[in-house]
Design a protein around this motif. Structure first.
Motif, PDB file in Angstrom:
ATOM      1  N   HIS A  54     -35.627  15.679  -0.001  1.00 29.48           N
ATOM      2  CA  HIS A  54     -36.942  16.324  -0.013  1.00 29.48           C
ATOM      3  C   HIS A  54     -38.046  15.483   0.600  1.00 29.48           C
ATOM      4  N   GLY A  55     -37.856  14.185   0.676  1.00 28.11           N
ATOM      5  CA  GLY A  55     -38.873  13.306   1.255  1.00 28.11           C
ATOM      6  C   GLY A  55     -38.418  12.727   2.584  1.00 28.11           C
ATOM      7  N   PRO A  56     -39.339  12.098   3.315  1.00 29.34           N
ATOM      8  CA  PRO A  56     -38.950  11.433   4.556  1.00 29.34           C
ATOM      9  C   PRO A  56     -38.044  10.242   4.246  1.00 29.34           C
ATOM     10  N   LEU A  57     -37.277   9.826   5.258  1.00 27.41           N
ATOM     11  CA  LEU A  57     -36.376   8.693   5.049  1.00 27.41           C
ATOM     12  C   LEU A  57     -36.205   7.914   6.333  1.00 27.41           C
ATOM     13  N   THR A  58     -35.704   6.687   6.186  1.00 26.92           N
ATOM     14  CA  THR A  58     -35.296   5.898   7.338  1.00 26.92           C
ATOM     15  C   THR A  58     -33.863   5.447   7.120  1.00 26.92           C
ATOM     16  N   ILE A  59     -33.152   5.272   8.231  1.00 23.37           N
ATOM     17  CA  ILE A  59     -31.815   4.690   8.234  1.00 23.37           C
ATOM     18  C   ILE A  59     -31.895   3.479   9.156  1.00 23.37           C
ATOM     19  N   GLN A  60     -31.503   2.313   8.647  1.00 22.52           N
ATOM     20  CA  GLN A  60     -31.486   1.096   9.451  1.00 22.52           C
ATOM     21  C   GLN A  60     -30.054   0.583   9.496  1.00 22.52           C
ATOM     22  N   CYS A  61     -29.487   0.514  10.690  1.00 22.75           N
ATOM     23  CA  CYS A  61     -28.122   0.018  10.852  1.00 22.75           C
ATOM     24  C   CYS A  61     -28.143  -1.506  10.736  1.00 22.75           C
ATOM     25  N   LEU A  62     -27.370  -2.038   9.780  1.00 20.61           N
ATOM     26  CA  LEU A  62     -27.302  -3.484   9.560  1.00 20.61           C
ATOM     27  C   LEU A  62     -26.142  -4.115  10.324  1.00 20.61           C
ATOM     28  N   SER A  63     -25.021  -3.392  10.413  1.00 17.01           N
ATOM     29  CA  SER A  63     -23.862  -3.894  11.157  1.00 17.01           C
ATOM     30  C   SER A  63     -22.990  -2.716  11.564  1.00 17.01           C
ATOM     31  N   GLY A  64     -22.182  -2.923  12.589  1.00 18.46           N
ATOM     32  CA  GLY A  64     -21.295  -1.871  13.052  1.00 18.46           C
ATOM     33  C   GLY A  64     -22.014  -0.834  13.894  1.00 18.46           C
ATOM     34  N   ASP A  81     -30.930  -1.132  14.794  1.00 17.62           N
ATOM     35  CA  ASP A  81     -31.585   0.149  15.084  1.00 17.62           C
ATOM     36  C   ASP A  81     -32.135   0.781  13.817  1.00 17.62           C
ATOM     37  N   LEU A  82     -33.266   1.459  13.955  1.00 16.08           N
ATOM     38  CA  LEU A  82     -33.926   2.160  12.849  1.00 16.08           C
ATOM     39  C   LEU A  82     -34.181   3.599  13.274  1.00 16.08           C
ATOM     40  N   LEU A  83     -33.887   4.545  12.386  1.00 23.85           N
ATOM     41  CA  LEU A  83     -34.101   5.968  12.639  1.00 23.85           C
ATOM     42  C   LEU A  83     -34.982   6.531  11.534  1.00 23.85           C
ATOM     43  N   TYR A  84     -36.013   7.258  11.912  1.00 20.47           N
ATOM     44  CA  TYR A  84     -36.885   7.952  10.946  1.00 20.47           C
ATOM     45  C   TYR A  84     -36.523   9.430  10.954  1.00 20.47           C
ATOM     46  N   LEU A  85     -36.420  10.030   9.763  1.00 18.11           N
ATOM     47  CA  LEU A  85     -36.175  11.469   9.640  1.00 18.11           C
ATOM     48  C   LEU A  85     -37.249  12.086   8.750  1.00 18.11           C
ATOM     49  N   ALA A  86     -37.807  13.176   9.202  1.00 16.54           N
ATOM     50  CA  ALA A  86     -38.827  13.885   8.429  1.00 16.54           C
ATOM     51  C   ALA A  86     -38.200  14.510   7.178  1.00 16.54           C
ATOM     52  N   ALA A  87     -39.016  14.804   6.215  1.00 18.38           N
ATOM     53  CA  ALA A  87     -38.565  15.415   4.958  1.00 18.38           C
ATOM     54  C   ALA A  87     -37.803  16.704   5.236  1.00 18.38           C
ATOM     55  N   GLY A  88     -36.689  16.882   4.526  1.00 18.31           N
ATOM     56  CA  GLY A  88     -35.930  18.122   4.593  1.00 18.31           C
ATOM     57  C   GLY A  88     -35.048  18.297   5.809  1.00 18.31           C
ATOM     58  N   LEU A  89     -34.990  17.313   6.693  1.00 17.62           N
ATOM     59  CA  LEU A  89     -34.207  17.449   7.921  1.00 17.62           C
ATOM     60  C   LEU A  89     -32.720  17.247   7.632  1.00 17.62           C
ATOM     61  N   PRO A  90     -31.882  18.264   7.895  1.00 18.43           N
ATOM     62  CA  PRO A  90     -30.441  18.113   7.662  1.00 18.43           C
ATOM     63  C   PRO A  90     -29.852  17.065   8.602  1.00 18.43           C
ATOM     64  N   HIS A  91     -28.925  16.269   8.079  1.00 17.51           N
ATOM     65  CA  HIS A  91     -28.265  15.247   8.876  1.00 17.51           C
ATOM     66  C   HIS A  91     -26.904  14.920   8.267  1.00 17.51           C
ATOM     67  N   ALA A  92     -25.986  14.500   9.126  1.00 14.43           N
ATOM     68  CA  ALA A  92     -24.660  14.032   8.711  1.00 14.43           C
ATOM     69  C   ALA A  92     -24.459  12.663   9.342  1.00 14.43           C
ATOM     70  N   VAL A  93     -23.549  11.880   8.763  1.00 17.49           N
ATOM     71  CA  VAL A  93     -23.332  10.510   9.230  1.00 17.49           C
ATOM     72  C   VAL A  93     -21.834  10.297   9.468  1.00 17.49           C
ATOM     73  N   LEU A  94     -21.494   9.619  10.579  1.00 17.57           N
ATOM     74  CA  LEU A  94     -20.114   9.284  10.903  1.00 17.57           C
ATOM     75  C   LEU A  94     -20.054   7.820  11.318  1.00 17.57           C
ATOM     76  N   ALA A  95     -19.171   7.042  10.681  1.00 21.26           N
ATOM     77  CA  ALA A  95     -18.993   5.632  11.031  1.00 21.26           C
ATOM     78  C   ALA A  95     -18.079   5.522  12.248  1.00 21.26           C
ATOM     79  N   ILE A  96     -18.589   5.007  13.346  1.00 20.53           N
ATOM     80  CA  ILE A  96     -17.808   4.786  14.559  1.00 20.53           C
ATOM     81  C   ILE A  96     -16.949   3.528  14.389  1.00 20.53           C
ATOM     82  N   SER A  97     -17.484   2.549  13.670  1.00 23.17           N
ATOM     83  CA  SER A  97     -16.748   1.344  13.291  1.00 23.17           C
ATOM     84  C   SER A  97     -17.120   1.057  11.840  1.00 23.17           C
ATOM     85  N   ASN A  98     -16.483   0.089  11.206  1.00 20.76           N
ATOM     86  CA  ASN A  98     -16.928  -0.301   9.868  1.00 20.76           C
ATOM     87  C   ASN A  98     -18.406  -0.630   9.967  1.00 20.76           C
ATOM     88  N   THR A  99     -19.193  -0.025   9.112  1.00 19.72           N
ATOM     89  CA  THR A  99     -20.641  -0.150   9.267  1.00 19.72           C
ATOM     90  C   THR A  99     -21.338  -0.297   7.929  1.00 19.72           C
TER      91      THR A  99
END
Length: 112
Positions: A54-64, A81-99
């Protein structure tokens, strides 16, 4: 045993040695009334299905390397890398390598 949350003023190192990366898939570092910070660790090929918060979020890749699937297309993230997503934005995540990545969520109440 659950990993304890950080207390105000406490320092935590976010880097995980490669051999221990997948020992704990997710760890909520802290959560209070307005903010939650989670370190996620995913093995290569593992994914999180499409979801939203319901709120905005960020994803910061630490490794992988990780891909974040959005309605507007797929974003590939690497360490630093850092990604900002607005509140309510649907998203899915896939690990390309161990991450390992850090998710920071601004906690807002759902509007009925």
């Amino acid at each position: 045993m659950a990993t304890p949350h950080l207390h105000s003023g406490e320092v935590s190192n976010l880097l995980v040695p490669e051999g221990q990366l997948l020992a704990v898939p997710a760890h909520a570092l802290f959560k209070d009334e307005h903010l939650e910070v989670i370190r996620m660790n995913l093995a290569q090929g593992k994914s999180l299905p499409s979801h939203h918060v319901h709120g905005p979020l960020t994803i910061q890749c630490l490794s992988g390397e990780v891909q974040v699937e959005l309605q507007a297309g797929t974003k590939t993230m690497r360490a630093g890398d850092l990604l900002y997503l607005a509140a309510g934005l649907p998203h899915a995540v896939l690990a390309i390598s161990n991450t390992s990545f850090l998710v920071t969520i601004v906690l807002l109440k759902a509007v009925a």
